[in-house]
Enzyme design. Structure first.
Site, PDB file in Angstrom:
ATOM      1  N   ASP A 222      85.646-115.636 -13.479  1.00 52.56           N
ATOM      2  CA  ASP A 222      84.372-115.655 -12.770  1.00 52.56           C
ATOM      3  C   ASP A 222      83.692-117.010 -12.884  1.00 52.56           C
ATOM      4  OD1 ASP A 222      82.246-113.947 -11.435  1.00 52.56           O
ATOM      5  OD2 ASP A 222      81.094-114.721 -13.127  1.00 52.56           O
TER       6      ASP A 222
ATOM      7  N   GLU B  82      87.508-117.292  -9.060  1.00 53.15           N
ATOM      8  CA  GLU B  82      86.377-116.969  -8.194  1.00 53.15           C
ATOM      9  C   GLU B  82      85.592-118.272  -8.061  1.00 53.15           C
ATOM     10  OE1 GLU B  82      82.343-116.098  -7.106  1.00 53.15           O
ATOM     11  OE2 GLU B  82      82.755-116.276  -9.244  1.00 53.15           O
TER      12      GLU B  82
END
Length: 638
Positions: free
Chosen positions: A314, A365
């Site tokens: 992330d 991401e």
């Protein structure tokens, strides 16, 4: 201990471990840091090891000593403190009592704890992770052999706390999800489950993305070995498991990593580099060698101990840019905005994971155009295996939210992705971030009345499945949930009492099966060899036609997308071979919730040049639909 045959007494207390940790080269520091149940000089108990380089003193405090002053000893000048408590074992509750340089004392949870108390409590819990009997050797061996890029990857993204809830609001446990979630994912035809973070976090509202326990399985859903059992059962059912993981930043709760020994320990000393004002969190110091040992060991920990098939990393952008956050920023040594230390750490991380687990997925991401995210280090890349295609997701949702009457003016939102689609090894996401915070559910993003919304959603999902790139779909999209995602309650399973939602779920099951069973949709996802665009310029009718191709000449599918609620008759599409073709999918059939009673079963070619091909088919494109046609009996293809 994972990948270690030595006696625990010797493993936990060696100068070599300390040296590797402090030079950033210990890739399994969890094997000696934290709390470990051992036998030491004939005495059974727990050894505690923590890094607190600027502390005046460190003590063990727990339920076994009335939260007092269990003695810990500095290991030379390494910044590492070690203590042994005899007579305790699993489930002992503890923290570290740290005495700052000025004498002020405070309690901290263990950065390497394997388990934690259920929030709002914050203490660490001793757990022995050894002894679980894995039964997934076949799955792991198969994954080592196969080329993941040439195989289907259709990921079901799940927030465990809100997939389902008990009637009284209680969470389901990992064990209960074995009975509920795994059969559902298997039946629906997904290849992988991606779990929003299952690491310990204090606030439900963060969905797990603001972590306090990087090595600690969140106590919301059960014990560590129950998560092992969940992943074990997934593998036995041929379902991969990807874990969301956040090495970019951590939350500032007082018991966590923030100012761990009273000084910036895991974070940057420079507040411009440490502070993430947008999220109210703190960045790791990516240049500190001990942080390298902590982060890289953590990535391998989830693969070593829990057999995770990969990590979705992330907030990679926050690691790449010094000015990614709001507010002041400090340039790098060249005056630029690239975080050179973050780049170096990501290269080192992905290189290490690739060496230890060649088949592991490392998915970025990353929301910018930072180059070479999925290229190897030797080529100047970061060596992730995949990157989420956030640009495609944003463009395609903007397009589908438009009233179809205006789509002809924004046709480039559909076609632009083909300018860069193979610059990286992309995954196409329809993620949790797009169905929360007032953004509406996917169904409710679609314009028009109820019928038209379902048409639009079927068209969106099918276009996504036919576009090059692996797939991610967030839970609830497959049942056409009306309300946006609400993390405090379960999905709208009650909607399946209604015919249209039942039909949409059935449609998604059939679409997933179609994807897995046709190599043309997944075998070549990384080059223009896998797609032949027939007509990308028909903006006036909002038609888009292309061919997806596999490695063999016969493995191809013709895709006709009609992005308006107007039926298009006499649509001609070029095909590479003479012969007979048949309909594989018509998204507007009644069985899926559409209006068409029948399929056009077969199509015969005409010797007429269309779209640069020598042969053509003539079809009817239903309103707001995707039509997929496959070869049946053709000449010239081996």
């Amino acid at each position: 201990m994972a990948k270690t045959k030595e006696d625990p007494k010797k493993v936990l207390n060696t100068e070599f471990n300390h040296y590797l940790f402090n030079t950033g080269e210990h890739i399994r520091s969890y094997e000696f840091m934290g709390a470990h149940v051992i036998e030491f000089e004939g005495r059974k108990g727990v050894q505690f090891t923590v890094w607190a380089p600027n502390a005046q003193s460190v003590f063990i405090a727990g339920d076994f000593n009335d939260w007092g002053y269990g003695e810990m000893f500095p290991q030379g000048t390494t910044g590492i403190w070690t203590g042994f408590v005899e007579g305790i074992g699993e489930d002992a509750i503890y923290k570290y009592r740290i005495r700052r340089h000025d004498g002020f004392e405070f309690l901290k949870a263990d950065p390497y704890a394997f388990y934690s108390e259920l929030r709002p409590k914050t203490a660490s819990v001793v757990k022995d992770l050894n002894g679980f009997k894995w039964e997934d050797a076949t799955w792991r061996a198969k994954n080592k052999r196969k080329n993941l890029d040439a195989n289907p990857m259709n990921i079901y993204e799940v927030h465990l706390g809100s997939w389902k809830r008990h009637w009284d609001g209680r969470f389901f446990t990992f064990s209960q999800y074995i009975d509920e979630l795994i059969p559902y994912v298997k039946e629906m035809g997904y290849t992988h489950i991606e779990l929003l973070p299952v690491m310990e976090h204090p606030l439900d509202d963060s969905w797990g993305y603001q972590i306090t326990g990087y090595y600690s399985v969140t106590s919301r859903y059960g014990e560590p070995k129950e998560l092992m059992q969940f992943i074990n059962e997934c593998h036995k059912q041929d379902i991969g498991v990807i874990l969301d993981w956040v090495p970019a930043h951590f939350c500032r709760d007082s018991h966590g990593l923030y100012l761990f020994d009273g000084t910036p320990t895991y974070e940057y000393q420079d507040p411009n580099k440490a502070s993430n004002n947008r999220w109210g969190t703190t960045h790791f110091d990516y240049g500190k060698p001990q942080v390298h040992s902590f982060i890289i060991s953590n990535a391998l920990f989830w693969m070593d101990m829990f057999h995770a098939d990969g990590l979705r990393v992330d907030a990679v952008s926050a690691m790449l840019y010094l000015d990614y956050d709001d507010g002041p920023w400090t340039p790098n040594i060249y005056g630029g905005n690239t975080n050179l230390e973050g780049v170096a750490l990501l290269k080192k991380l992905n290189t290490t994971v690739k060496k230890e687990y060649p088949a592991a997925l490392m998915i970025a991401e990353e929301s910018t155009a930072f180059p070479l995210i999925t290229h190897d280090v030797e080529s100047g890349g970061l060596a992730f295996t995949h990157k989420w295609n956030m640009g495609w997701m944003n463009d395609i949702l903007r397009y589908f939210e438009l009233d179809p009457i205006y789509r002809k003016n924004h046709h480039n939102l559909i076609t632009f992705s083909f300018m860069y689609v193979f610059n990286e090894n992309f995954i196409l996401p329809m993620s949790h971030d797009e169905v929360v915070h007032g953004k509406k559910s996917l169904l409710n993003k679609m314009p028009g009345d109820e019928q038209m919304k379902f048409q639009g959603l079927r068209t969106l999902m099918t276009y996504m499945m036919c576009h090059p790139g692996k797939k991610v779909n967030f839970m609830g999209n497959e049942i056409a949930q009306w309300m946006e995602w609400r993390f405090r309650e379960g999905l709208e399973w009650i909607g399946l009492k209604y015919e249209m939602h039942q039909k949409h779920q059935y449609f998604m099951k059939e679409l997933n099966s179609l994807y897995r069973n046709h190599k043309a949709l997944y075998e070549i996802d990384d080059s223009y060899d896998g797609i032949d665009i027939l007509d990308a310029d028909n903006k006036n009718e909002s038609l888009f036609t292309f061919i997806r191709k596999g490695k063999q000449p016969r493995d191809f599918l013709v895709v006709i997308c009609n992005f308006t609620p107007v039926q298009r008759d006499h649509v001609k599409v070029g095909v590479p071979f003479e012969g007979q073709y048949e309909e594989l999918l018509n998204t507007e059939l009644k069985e899926f919730g559409g209006a068409w009673e029948y399929s056009e079963k077969t199509f015969n070619t005409t010797e007429e040049q269309v779209n640069g091909k020598d042969f053509s088919l003539e079809v009817i494109a239903p309103p707001l639909s995707v039509l997929i046609i496959k070869p049946k009996r053709i000449k010239g293809a081996k």
